[in-house]
Write an enzyme that holds these catalytic residues in place. Sequence first.
Site, mmCIF file in Angstrom:
data_model
loop_
_atom_site.group_PDB
_atom_site.id
_atom_site.type_symbol
_atom_site.label_atom_id
_atom_site.label_comp_id
_atom_site.label_asym_id
_atom_site.label_seq_id
_atom_site.Cartn_x
_atom_site.Cartn_y
_atom_site.Cartn_z
ATOM 1 N N HIS A 1 -15.585 2.383 -15.145
ATOM 2 C CA HIS A 1 -15.457 1.687 -13.864
ATOM 3 C C HIS A 1 -16.716 0.900 -13.529
ATOM 4 O O HIS A 1 -16.731 0.141 -12.562
ATOM 5 C CB HIS A 1 -15.171 2.738 -12.780
ATOM 6 C CG HIS A 1 -14.618 2.180 -11.522
ATOM 7 N ND1 HIS A 1 -15.252 2.337 -10.308
ATOM 8 C CD2 HIS A 1 -13.508 1.441 -11.270
ATOM 9 C CE1 HIS A 1 -14.542 1.737 -9.368
ATOM 10 N NE2 HIS A 1 -13.482 1.190 -9.926
ATOM 11 N N ARG B 1 -5.472 0.825 -13.162
ATOM 12 C CA ARG B 1 -4.118 1.084 -12.705
ATOM 13 C C ARG B 1 -3.328 -0.193 -12.380
ATOM 14 O O ARG B 1 -3.807 -1.076 -11.695
ATOM 15 C CB ARG B 1 -4.165 1.981 -11.464
ATOM 16 C CG ARG B 1 -2.796 2.496 -11.072
ATOM 17 C CD ARG B 1 -2.836 3.166 -9.750
ATOM 18 N NE ARG B 1 -3.543 4.444 -9.831
ATOM 19 C CZ ARG B 1 -3.952 5.093 -8.758
ATOM 20 N NH1 ARG B 1 -3.765 4.584 -7.562
ATOM 21 N NH2 ARG B 1 -4.572 6.242 -8.894
ATOM 22 N N ASN C 1 0.838 -1.211 0.000
ATOM 23 C CA ASN C 1 0.000 0.000 0.000
ATOM 24 C C ASN C 1 0.865 1.250 0.000
ATOM 25 O O ASN C 1 0.639 2.194 -0.756
ATOM 26 C CB ASN C 1 -0.863 0.058 1.265
ATOM 27 C CG ASN C 1 -2.108 -0.807 1.161
ATOM 28 O OD1 ASN C 1 -2.387 -1.347 0.098
ATOM 29 N ND2 ASN C 1 -2.832 -0.945 2.250
ATOM 30 N N HIS D 1 -15.635 -3.839 -0.035
ATOM 31 C CA HIS D 1 -15.565 -3.221 -1.362
ATOM 32 C C HIS D 1 -16.926 -2.776 -1.898
ATOM 33 O O HIS D 1 -17.008 -1.934 -2.796
ATOM 34 C CB HIS D 1 -14.935 -4.237 -2.335
ATOM 35 C CG HIS D 1 -14.528 -3.662 -3.643
ATOM 36 N ND1 HIS D 1 -15.231 -3.902 -4.807
ATOM 37 C CD2 HIS D 1 -13.488 -2.853 -3.973
ATOM 38 C CE1 HIS D 1 -14.627 -3.259 -5.801
ATOM 39 N NE2 HIS D 1 -13.579 -2.619 -5.324
#
Lengths: 708, 517
Positions: free
Chosen positions: A433, A403, A50, A590
């Site tokens: 997305h 990404r 991260n 999520h």
Amino acid sequence: MSEKEEKHVIPYINRELSWVDFNYRVLEESFRKENPIMERMRFLGITASNLDEFFMVRVAGVEDQVDSHYFMRDLSGYTPAELLLTLSQKIHSFIEKQYSCFTRSVLPALKKSGIRFLKADELNESQKKYISEYFDKILFPVLTPLAVDRSRPFPLLANRSLNIAVRLKGEDESYFAVVQVPGILTRFLNIPSEGGNDYILLENVIIYKLGELFELNEIRSACTFRITRSSDLDIDEDSDDLLIEVQKFLKKRKRGKPVRLELSRGHDYETELFLKEMLEIEDHQIYEIPGPLDLTFCSSFASMPKYEQFCYRPLQPVYPASDFADCDDIFKAIRERDRMVHHPYESFETVIDFVRTAAEDENVLAIKQTLYRVSGHSPIVAALIRAAENGKQVTVLVELKARFDEENNIMWAKKLEEAGCHVIYGLVGLKTHCKILLVVRRDEDGIRRYVHMATGNYNDSTAKVYTDIGIFTCREPYGVDASSLFNVLTGYSRPPEYNRFIVAPSALRPFFLRMIRNETENAKKSLPCGITAKVNSLVDPEIIDLLYQASKAGVPIHLIVRGICCLIPGKTGFSENITVRSIVGRLLEHSRIFVFGNAGNTKVFLGSADWMQRNLDRRVELVFPVEDEHLRGRIMKIVDLLLNDNENARTMEADGTYSRVDRRGKTPLSCQDEFAKIAQQYAHFQLDREVSAPETAYSIKRKGITEP
Amino acid sequence: MNRKKSPKLAAVLDIDSNALKMRISQLKKGKIDDLETLEYPLHLGHEVFTDGRISFESLRELSSLLHGYEDVLNGYGVTDYRAVATTALREAENRSFIIDQLKIQNGLQIEVLEDDQEKTLIYWEILNYLNKIENKRGESALICYIGAGTIGFSVYDGKQMIFSQNIPMGSLKLHDMLGNIQNMTEDFYTVVEEYLDSILGHINIPLENGKANNLILTGSGIRLIAKICGIEQADGRYELDSLRIKDLFQQIRKMPQERIGRKYNLSEETAELLYSSLSIAMKLLHYTNSATILSPEVELWDALIRQMLIAKSSGQYQDHVRVSAISCAKKISDSYHCSRAHTECVRGFSCKIFDKMKGLHGLGRRERLLLELASILHDCGHYVTVKQHLQSSFDIIKDTDIYGLTDEEMLLTAFVARYNEYDVPSHRNHTFALLSENNRLIVSKLVAIFRLSNALDKSQKQKLSDIKVRLEKDRLTISAQSDANLFLEQWAFDQCAPYFKEVFGYNPELTIKSNLL
């Protein structure tokens, strides 16, 4: 900005600082003794990866602002220069804590389990012999020491590669050499021992054997170092705060500029000076690491099959999902009513089945799907290829800009094209997305469209660890909207007025603003009101401002924000009616859920968008209402459990810090465990009707919506 | 799956002035269910109205989009589709090249709809819609379609369409024609208003007080006005308050388009559309007593898809066009003081002969309608001059708008009327010679029939109330009963017989039996 707007200041936490807090929460999980040791290792690895990404993208972005002399203060009051300094300080503290966790908490716990990471001087003779042999036969041939002097410039070191800086004695003065720790070899070398659980890190082997690499020179000192470079992405999609000048500057920016130098603690001063000069790095960018550099190896270590017993008991996703139990015709099931799948508690296989069935079904005419991130050997892609081979018209929108997944996506796009699928790459300037799948089928009574809409990607690997919700429906307005959305994405049609869909960038922001304002109005009229939102990040200032206004009007607001949250709850005069909780557990939260009290007629929405500028303004995102009463009920129960978690939840305080939920007098409740249990019970219930329906398995006081 | 159970699908691709559009629909449980509606902005209208032609860059864009649309069609397995084009392509000087290229590049046969065809299809949908509204059924209405290039203007008397007029001045065209004046004057709105007055001011609608009970407006500009007025669509229509429209017009009439765009968050092109549409709508308000304007959400493709999916619908449409065209023609005939008794008598005879000769002339119901219209209108020229009445009738008819008929069809009708006596169609007439061979044949056949019919009431006294028509070996026998003096009719009949024989190879014979026998 007008004078009036300038004065309108709202409590707002800087998003980068908030992100560091999130990484702290992940780190907490590696401290937690209740977690199995390998899971603690894994969490530690996650904090490290991260942080790498954070430096490459976000810190690099702030550095760019500073370099381009951008000095405006952000909403939280920082200039870029101030922020950079604060970030540096905060990350330095974080690293201390991260390594304290590794050395004082994780390593001793590993040791207790018989697993040891040894240094060279801790090895016994046979182990030393082993590593010598390993060095000679395996390592030596792949090592390339690079000396640096007037005739040999400093080598271009790969981003995030681990290196050893060696200071050598020269005739007059010291000179340096760099040895790259080969990334192709395992970082942790299993060395012979009684239990077979002793390890040494590769860099320690190299340092131990450095003398053999530099036989003709005297080694003065050696230390590991690692550089992190700014991401090669031309401009980060999140850089909403960048001004045009900054964007211009970005174009001129030297690609891959170093933004961080990590040096192992105990390195010598001369080496540091040398690297600093060579890499053109500043003091605040140097991080002295009190342990092995690059803890990302912890994740791969934890994934070794031999240590499975030290991991969480594997979650067994229920298959078929409860909504599809007892059903042998997936299309018929969807025709009967809307269906829902809650991942990973219920298997992603259901979604794969849907695509596979569609690929083989002779009445299916067309399949259209968005693919954002797919796994290495995606069964979804395989099913789409099969569908094309079977003569179906297959249209796939592959988002190449996902990404760090660009390469993987390009590969799949080519495979799909070769199979005859119509592959499209979305709209220029807008990352696609949304997660949507449309199957056009010739049913007996006419053409019918079956739609799957989800909060998560069509990725069977991540669907095992990401919590997401998917809805299947063949309601006509959704079918029409899905077709229209694909026609927009293929560039055949301009955005229509959707029946049900709310699609970014044009409609999503106005939609959320309207819904929040509506709750504010309802509160003023003493009508039932309330907002519950579960997102990954809450950054958007306009949404935050409206949430404050809603809170002031008396709207109870419960936010479940896993990651960055710039809103501050409990602030007098702003957010007394707002609670913020973050759930960080074994699974990555999520799903995006939005619930609005709406004067008693509660509205529930799911979607792919977070409350960030990029999602609302610069992406194609989809938010959709859940109309089926039964499914709305299920989602409300999910929300209830999320709001009642006292195991993995942290609540945000009025000072912006997070603390674990006080669970004195309460039964421990982990929502993720509970969801897994419910899914299993459902499966049981379907198999054996004598078991009581899981609705009764828990009883929770509903939060979030006020009653009249 | 059994293909018999496959749903009936149809699609319409519509190349209009502002956009390429496509709709795919299916017939489900007897109802039309729309599956897909695609719309991509293409500004062909601008090109045509300013340069007169469509550029090849636009053609390439259009062709590439059409390939995409074909993909969507294939996704549903649609094989039954029509690709139509309206004003922009219709008026493009290079329309043949464009159509040819689209056929080569896309394999699409584009049908360019004539203005009248386009409007009539829309009116038919509107009337179908109005008939479903309880309090609008049987009410008179002025129905207008404000298109990009033309305004369709028609009057419904509650039973039938009685008037139809197309004005080659749509919202986009209005702007493109006058747009360059905009920067020269601050009173641009005055220019627009005066220009519209100069066109619309001459229209007298054939209703009491010249006003209709209802004003029905359609077209994308009207939907835009409704949207800006904050009016939501309900039951497939917008209901706009005329005061609200006047207010809106007052607000924007002096504003430059760029400011209108900013105020209502519209692109410059859409702002232009708003301004022009609103100006036109304001003028049309004069023709109604109603305080509200109805705008049903109907489009060209609604009618086309209905005809493709519902078999009987096509016949219903043809009937509707015929009935309306005849009632419009009668109104016009009346206004030229033609004898209704005579024209109806001739129409009846013409139809009888036409129907009897079905197997010989090879013409269809459309040509039959032309014959009927020629019968109704053939005497209009007498109103202008007795000396040159045939030429006058020709001139009047060819420039008259009749509901549902194309300009070409009206020209054919004018020729039929023109040759009702004395001359016969000949290459010596240059205008006639310019017709296509097929059209010359149609005119000749209809003239042959019409001359006989007209001869049967040469005195205009309806001496023959009924006739019987028989086809024998080489003769067409027309028999009737009458005790009147029929020398004039017989003489006229004999004058026409040779031409009839020349065209059909049948010798016409008139047999009169006395009622007294």
